[in-house]
Design a protein around this motif. Sequence first.
Motif, PDB file in Angstrom:
ATOM      1  N   LYS A   1       1.017  11.709  -9.771  1.00 13.55           N
ATOM      2  CA  LYS A   1       0.308  13.076  -9.879  1.00 13.55           C
ATOM      3  C   LYS A   1       1.119  14.488  -9.894  1.00 13.55           C
ATOM      4  O   LYS A   1       0.674  14.998 -10.436  1.00 13.55           O
ATOM      5  CB  LYS A   1      -0.533  13.160  -8.898  1.00 13.55           C
ATOM      6  CG  LYS A   1      -1.408  13.890  -8.343  1.00 13.55           C
ATOM      7  CD  LYS A   1      -2.232  14.145  -7.447  1.00 13.55           C
ATOM      8  CE  LYS A   1      -3.349  15.137  -7.007  1.00 13.55           C
ATOM      9  NZ  LYS A   1      -3.362  15.906  -7.282  1.00 13.55           N
TER      10      LYS A   1
ATOM     11  N   GLY B   1       1.524   6.169  -6.573  1.00 11.06           N
ATOM     12  CA  GLY B   1      -0.088   7.203  -7.388  1.00 11.06           C
ATOM     13  C   GLY B   1       0.964   8.909  -7.301  1.00 11.06           C
ATOM     14  O   GLY B   1       0.634  10.240  -7.726  1.00 11.06           O
ATOM     15  N   PHE B   2       1.669   9.450  -6.027  1.00  8.79           N
ATOM     16  CA  PHE B   2       1.703  10.632  -5.336  1.00  8.79           C
ATOM     17  C   PHE B   2       2.952  10.864  -6.461  1.00  8.79           C
ATOM     18  O   PHE B   2       2.603  12.258  -7.140  1.00  8.79           O
ATOM     19  CB  PHE B   2       2.649  10.623  -4.056  1.00  8.79           C
ATOM     20  CG  PHE B   2       3.074  12.399  -4.328  1.00  8.79           C
ATOM     21  CD1 PHE B   2       2.009  13.274  -3.977  1.00  8.79           C
ATOM     22  CD2 PHE B   2       3.811  13.076  -3.661  1.00  8.79           C
ATOM     23  CE1 PHE B   2       2.514  14.271  -3.096  1.00  8.79           C
ATOM     24  CE2 PHE B   2       4.735  13.556  -3.706  1.00  8.79           C
ATOM     25  CZ  PHE B   2       3.424  14.560  -3.160  1.00  8.79           C
TER      26      PHE B   2
ATOM     27  N   LEU C   1       1.208   4.263  -2.815  1.00  6.59           N
ATOM     28  CA  LEU C   1       0.573   5.618  -2.443  1.00  6.59           C
ATOM     29  C   LEU C   1       1.664   6.256  -3.502  1.00  6.59           C
ATOM     30  O   LEU C   1       2.080   7.645  -3.761  1.00  6.59           O
ATOM     31  CB  LEU C   1       0.471   5.781  -0.712  1.00  6.59           C
ATOM     32  CG  LEU C   1      -0.765   5.427  -0.349  1.00  6.59           C
ATOM     33  CD1 LEU C   1      -0.836   5.388   0.938  1.00  6.59           C
ATOM     34  CD2 LEU C   1      -2.199   5.400  -0.844  1.00  6.59           C
TER      35      LEU C   1
ATOM     36  N   VAL D   1       0.922  -1.384   0.023  1.00  5.79           N
ATOM     37  CA  VAL D   1      -0.033   0.326   0.148  1.00  5.79           C
ATOM     38  C   VAL D   1       1.422   1.027  -0.209  1.00  5.79           C
ATOM     39  O   VAL D   1       0.399   2.190  -0.437  1.00  5.79           O
ATOM     40  CB  VAL D   1      -1.756   0.599   1.340  1.00  5.79           C
ATOM     41  CG1 VAL D   1      -1.700   1.185   1.601  1.00  5.79           C
ATOM     42  CG2 VAL D   1      -2.408  -1.291   1.146  1.00  5.79           C
ATOM     43  N   ILE D   2       2.028   1.120   0.660  1.00  7.54           N
ATOM     44  CA  ILE D   2       2.694   2.641   0.844  1.00  7.54           C
ATOM     45  C   ILE D   2       3.166   2.425  -0.398  1.00  7.54           C
ATOM     46  O   ILE D   2       3.265   3.735  -0.618  1.00  7.54           O
ATOM     47  CB  ILE D   2       4.029   1.763   1.698  1.00  7.54           C
ATOM     48  CG1 ILE D   2       3.168   1.865   3.244  1.00  7.54           C
ATOM     49  CG2 ILE D   2       4.740   3.714   1.728  1.00  7.54           C
ATOM     50  CD1 ILE D   2       3.788   1.966   4.352  1.00  7.54           C
TER      51      ILE D   2
END
Length: 142
Positions: A25, A21-22, A18, A14-15
């Motif tokens: 983005k 994804g960051f 994330l 999950v980390i």
Amino acid sequence: MDSFTRNYSIILGVIVVLVLGFWIKSSWQPRVWELNNLLEADSTLADYPYQFRVRSFENGLAILSTPRNQSFPAYLFLQVIHPELAGKDQGDPAMVAAQQELIKHQKGAQTLILGQPDVERVDWELDVKWLSDHGVHASANP
């Protein structure tokens, strides 16, 4: 697989997702790419030794790269792109002509970007990386 290893793997996964994804983005800036393509397509700007680039665009404000600012004057940059100017005084006619050429190209980049309907303002940011790549130490802080 025991429950600790399974939970640890899930949390780590999950980390990673994330963070990925960051990163995507924050680096996904299609409007910046479009504005840079516009600068690259301008033949006058493309022929200049320094390529002005849009660093970021947000809320109508475009940040453009520049090879000069208050802490790094134009004549130092000009000695990099025009080695024949090295050691010449700022008032030397060749140096003055090179400064005028820089101003013309910088204003051209600014005008081109400001001509876009969604751009309200242009600010400048010293291109420390370009200068460093050309053997010049400069600080982004004036």
